[in-house]
Write a protein that holds these residues in place. Structure first.
Motif, short mmCIF file in Angstrom:
data_model
loop_
_atom_site.label_atom_id
_atom_site.label_comp_id
_atom_site.label_asym_id
_atom_site.label_seq_id
_atom_site.Cartn_x
_atom_site.Cartn_y
_atom_site.Cartn_z
N LEU A 18 56.21 23.75 -20.35
CA LEU A 18 55.90 23.04 -19.10
C LEU A 18 56.59 23.73 -17.92
CD1 LEU A 18 56.16 19.32 -20.26
CD2 LEU A 18 54.11 20.69 -19.91
N LEU A 19 57.86 24.06 -18.11
CA LEU A 19 58.60 24.70 -17.02
C LEU A 19 58.01 26.08 -16.70
CD1 LEU A 19 62.22 23.58 -17.96
CD2 LEU A 19 60.81 22.71 -16.11
N ASN A 20 57.66 26.82 -17.74
CA ASN A 20 57.05 28.14 -17.53
C ASN A 20 55.73 28.03 -16.79
OD1 ASN A 20 59.11 29.39 -18.85
ND2 ASN A 20 57.98 29.66 -20.79
N GLN A 21 55.06 26.92 -16.96
CA GLN A 21 53.76 26.71 -16.34
C GLN A 21 53.90 26.05 -14.97
OE1 GLN A 21 50.46 27.33 -17.50
NE2 GLN A 21 51.49 28.69 -18.93
N GLY A 22 55.12 25.97 -14.50
CA GLY A 22 55.33 25.42 -13.16
C GLY A 22 55.20 23.91 -13.09
N ILE A 76 50.68 14.95 -25.32
CA ILE A 76 51.76 15.16 -24.36
C ILE A 76 51.31 14.67 -22.99
CG2 ILE A 76 53.25 16.88 -23.28
CD1 ILE A 76 52.67 18.57 -25.87
N GLU A 77 52.05 13.72 -22.49
CA GLU A 77 51.76 13.22 -21.14
C GLU A 77 52.66 13.97 -20.17
OE1 GLU A 77 50.38 8.64 -22.06
OE2 GLU A 77 52.24 9.00 -20.95
N VAL A 78 52.05 14.48 -19.13
CA VAL A 78 52.81 15.23 -18.14
C VAL A 78 52.52 14.68 -16.76
CG1 VAL A 78 53.42 17.55 -17.36
CG2 VAL A 78 52.25 17.27 -19.54
N GLU A 79 53.56 14.55 -15.99
CA GLU A 79 53.35 14.07 -14.63
C GLU A 79 52.86 15.22 -13.75
OE1 GLU A 79 56.69 10.51 -14.77
OE2 GLU A 79 56.87 12.07 -13.25
N VAL A 80 51.85 14.93 -12.95
CA VAL A 80 51.26 15.96 -12.09
C VAL A 80 52.13 16.13 -10.85
CG1 VAL A 80 49.17 16.65 -10.85
CG2 VAL A 80 49.01 15.10 -12.80
N PRO A 81 52.53 17.36 -10.56
CA PRO A 81 53.32 17.55 -9.34
C PRO A 81 52.42 17.55 -8.09
CG PRO A 81 53.01 19.64 -10.47
CD PRO A 81 52.31 18.59 -11.29
N GLN A 82 53.02 17.21 -6.98
CA GLN A 82 52.29 17.14 -5.70
C GLN A 82 51.54 18.45 -5.40
OE1 GLN A 82 52.11 14.43 -3.29
NE2 GLN A 82 50.59 15.82 -2.42
N GLU A 83 52.20 19.58 -5.66
CA GLU A 83 51.59 20.88 -5.31
C GLU A 83 50.26 21.11 -6.02
OE1 GLU A 83 54.98 19.92 -6.07
OE2 GLU A 83 55.03 21.62 -7.45
N LYS A 122 43.93 22.97 -19.03
CA LYS A 122 43.50 23.93 -20.06
C LYS A 122 44.58 24.99 -20.28
CE LYS A 122 38.51 23.41 -19.73
NZ LYS A 122 37.94 23.21 -18.38
N GLU A 123 45.19 25.44 -19.20
CA GLU A 123 46.25 26.46 -19.33
C GLU A 123 47.42 25.90 -20.14
OE1 GLU A 123 47.24 27.55 -15.34
OE2 GLU A 123 45.39 28.70 -15.06
N LEU A 124 47.74 24.65 -19.88
CA LEU A 124 48.84 24.03 -20.62
C LEU A 124 48.51 23.93 -22.10
CD1 LEU A 124 49.91 21.10 -18.24
CD2 LEU A 124 51.25 23.10 -18.84
N VAL A 125 47.29 23.53 -22.40
CA VAL A 125 46.88 23.39 -23.80
C VAL A 125 47.00 24.74 -24.52
CG1 VAL A 125 44.91 22.96 -25.33
CG2 VAL A 125 45.41 21.37 -23.48
N SER A 126 46.55 25.80 -23.87
CA SER A 126 46.60 27.09 -24.58
C SER A 126 48.02 27.64 -24.66
CB SER A 126 45.61 28.10 -23.98
OG SER A 126 46.02 28.45 -22.70
#
Lengths: 134, 433
Positions: B347-351, B371-378, B392-396
């Motif tokens: 997650l951190l690597n993916q910003g 995996i639930e991830v909070e969406v950042p404002q950016e 999709k990027e996170l999944v791969s």
């Protein structure tokens, strides 16, 4: 004309939209138009309101994930064929649309088409050159 | 009840077994001290030398070995035999940055296969049997371990490896397989397919050896009913050779630890003090016969209990219960080790912000990872495409790191429940322990 549109991230669960609408009503904000793009787990609410800056500030204050961006609003006669003229211009100039929605404007006999393309300003110019009021 | 592969060892009187353990431990400790600088340094740091180890009563004096040591010494730092004497490696499925690579001499492979052969014989296997091995063949120890054990018993071995259910069922039927070796979740899937396709009534299965993942008694009964067989549990880990460290006998009441090769201890995972027999704590193993990759007091992180009562099957080796949990945060999902820290790294690597929640569940007997991830404002705009692209990027990226698929759900900021300001990272809804 370019309008400021408010977008809000909504989780896919009941009552999300209601909460937003309540905030607007409580602050006397008039909702002119809205549409929702839905994905698997979430939706993106897009709204045209009379006080976009105030709306954005209010929603941010309440920790909604939201943003403001410009969309192209085109006023057309509320009659068959109006949208065709606009889309012809865009297609002839190879402009790809991201999304669109429409609402009846407050002006008698006029509808408002909201367009989101990659370059709103350029599209506006194209439409104007083609004699379309926007 | 006389189903033994090596009766003289499996039913050895305990005093004799302990004397054998002591003798092997003393020898093993001396060997690693002399051959492995990593062990020597650890022992020196604890002020213990091979001269202090006279038998199993001195085991507690030795330093522990952990997964972190294995990673630090990767790949060859714990090798206790010359590389030219090694004939094979296996590797763990899970990745925490570095995999664990375990080495085997021919002698190691032999003893490991003996352990698997004991499990097969305990499950009723003889040279009349047809053993279908649908554990993966390759780096994973499951396939080749039981394959070797099956050879030793003289069974006709079907080296199916994992997957291709249609072909599995066809061979199972046509070659009249009698013993099935696979993960319990795959067995459940095979059972359902066999019933659906009508193959079920034409099968000849009598028993099955299931391991590599946690499973419940309910699952056991379910699979036994569906496939008309008796299901046996097997335990092992790559660090110690693979499956066959412990196995169930016909009593189906705990797994006999192959104590002539592995000394088991239960410790308090916090104080690291050994606990009396019968206590619940972390299982620690010392491999006393392995040549290439000996593990001295290896902390498995499995929470477990040992039973010393004599088993009616006649085996004298101590039994371990099914692991009741993990002493660290490692999750085993579909047989693969998953650490929350790996997910956080992706997650951190993916910003993405480190606001996430891992939800593990079991649906239709197969583990699910969400995996639930909070969406950042950016990341948020008026369009869905940017967000779904990120999804999709996170999944791969997660698939690349974990080796298994995870479903990613993007949620609103601050929507993940926090207790005392700290997010609850893992919710394991599986009821396995």
């Amino acid at each position: 004309m370019l309008l400021k549109q408010i977008s809000v991230f909504l989780e896919n669960k009941s009552g999300q939209l209601l909460q937003i609408v309540n905030v607007l009503a409580e602050h006397d904000i008039d909702l002119r138009a809205l549409s929702i793009a839905e994905a698997q787990d979430y939706g993106v609410l897009r709204a045209i309101v009379d006080k976009p800056d105030e709306t954005l500030a209010l929603l941010r204050e309440q920790e909604w994930l939201c943003s403001a961006n410009e969309v192209l609003a085109v006023m057309v006669p509320d009659e068959p064929g109006s949208l065709t003229r606009i889309l012809n211009v865009l297609a002839d100039n190879d402009v790809n649309m991201v999304y669109t929605y429409a609402f009846l404007s407050g002006v008698e006999g006029k509808a408002c088409i909201v367009l989101r393309v990659d370059d709103n300003a350029a599209a506006e110019k194209l439409l104007r050159n083609a004699g379309i009021e926007c | 009840m006389g189903n033994y592969y090596q009766p003289e060892i499996e039913t050895m009187p305990r005093a004799q077994l302990q004397a054998l353990q002591s003798e092997r431990l003393v020898e093993q400790v001396r060997r690693v001290y002399e051959n492995v600088p990593y062990y020597r340094a650890k022992m020196d740091a604890k002020g213990v030398t091979p001269d202090d180890i006279h038998g199993i009563e001195d085991l507690h004096k030795l330093p522990f070995l952990s997964k972190a040591d294995l990673r630090e010494a990767y790949p060859c730092g714990l090798l206790a035999a010359p590389k030219k004497d090694c004939v094979r490696i296996h590797s763990t499925s899970g990745t925490t940055g570095k995999r664990v690579v375990a080495f085997y001499t021919q002698h190691d492979v032999d003893l490991w296969e003996d352990c698997c052969a004991r499990a097969i014989v305990a499950a009723g296997g003889t040279d009349e049997d047809v053993v279908q091995v649908c554990y993966g063949y390759g780096l994973f120890t499951g396939g080749l371990g039981l394959h070797g054990g099956s050879h030793k018993v003289g069974c006709l071995t079907l080296p199916m490896s994992s997957g291709n259910t249609e072909r599995q069922l066809q061979f199972m039927e046509d070659l009249e397989a009698t013993i099935l070796c696979c993960t319990p979740s795959y067995a459940m899937y095979l059972a359902e397919s066999a019933i659906e396709t009508g193959v079920r009534d034409r099968l000849h299965l009598k028993s099955a050896i299931f391991g590599a993942e946690a499973w419940t008694e309910e699952m056991r009964h379910d699979i036994e009913d569906k496939l008309g067989l008796k299901a046996y549990d097997i335990y092992g880990l790559t660090e110690l050779s693979g499956p066959g460290v412990a196995f169930e006998c016909a009593e189906q009441n705990g797994m006999h630890i192959n104590e002539d090769h592995f000394i088991a201890e239960i410790i308090d995972p916090v104080t690291e003090e050994p606990l009396p027999l019968g206590s619940k704590g972390e299982l620690v193993f010392t491999a006393i016969t392995k040549q290439a990759f000996p593990m001295i007091r290896y902390r498995t992180r499995d929470i477990c209990m040992l039973k010393a009562e004599k088993c009616s099957c006649g085996r004298t080796h101590v039994r371990m219960c099914k692991p009741m949990g993990r002493s660290d945060d490692m999750l085993i999902i579909r047989g693969v080790n998953v650490f929350p820290s790996q997910i956080e790294t992706v997650l951190l690597n993916q910003g993405m912000p480190a606001n996430y929640q891992i939800i593990v569940d079991r649906v239709n007997n197969s583990d699910t990872l969400d995996i639930e991830v909070e969406v950042p404002q950016e990341l948020f705009s008026d369009t869905v495409s940017a967000i779904s692209k990120k999804e999709k990027e996170l999944v791969s990226a997660l698939k690349a790191m974990l080796g298994i698929m995870a479903k990613v759900h993007l949620v609103a900021p601050k929507s993940i429940a926090r207790s005392e300001g700290k997010a609850v990272r893992v919710i394991d809804k599986r009821k396995l322990y």
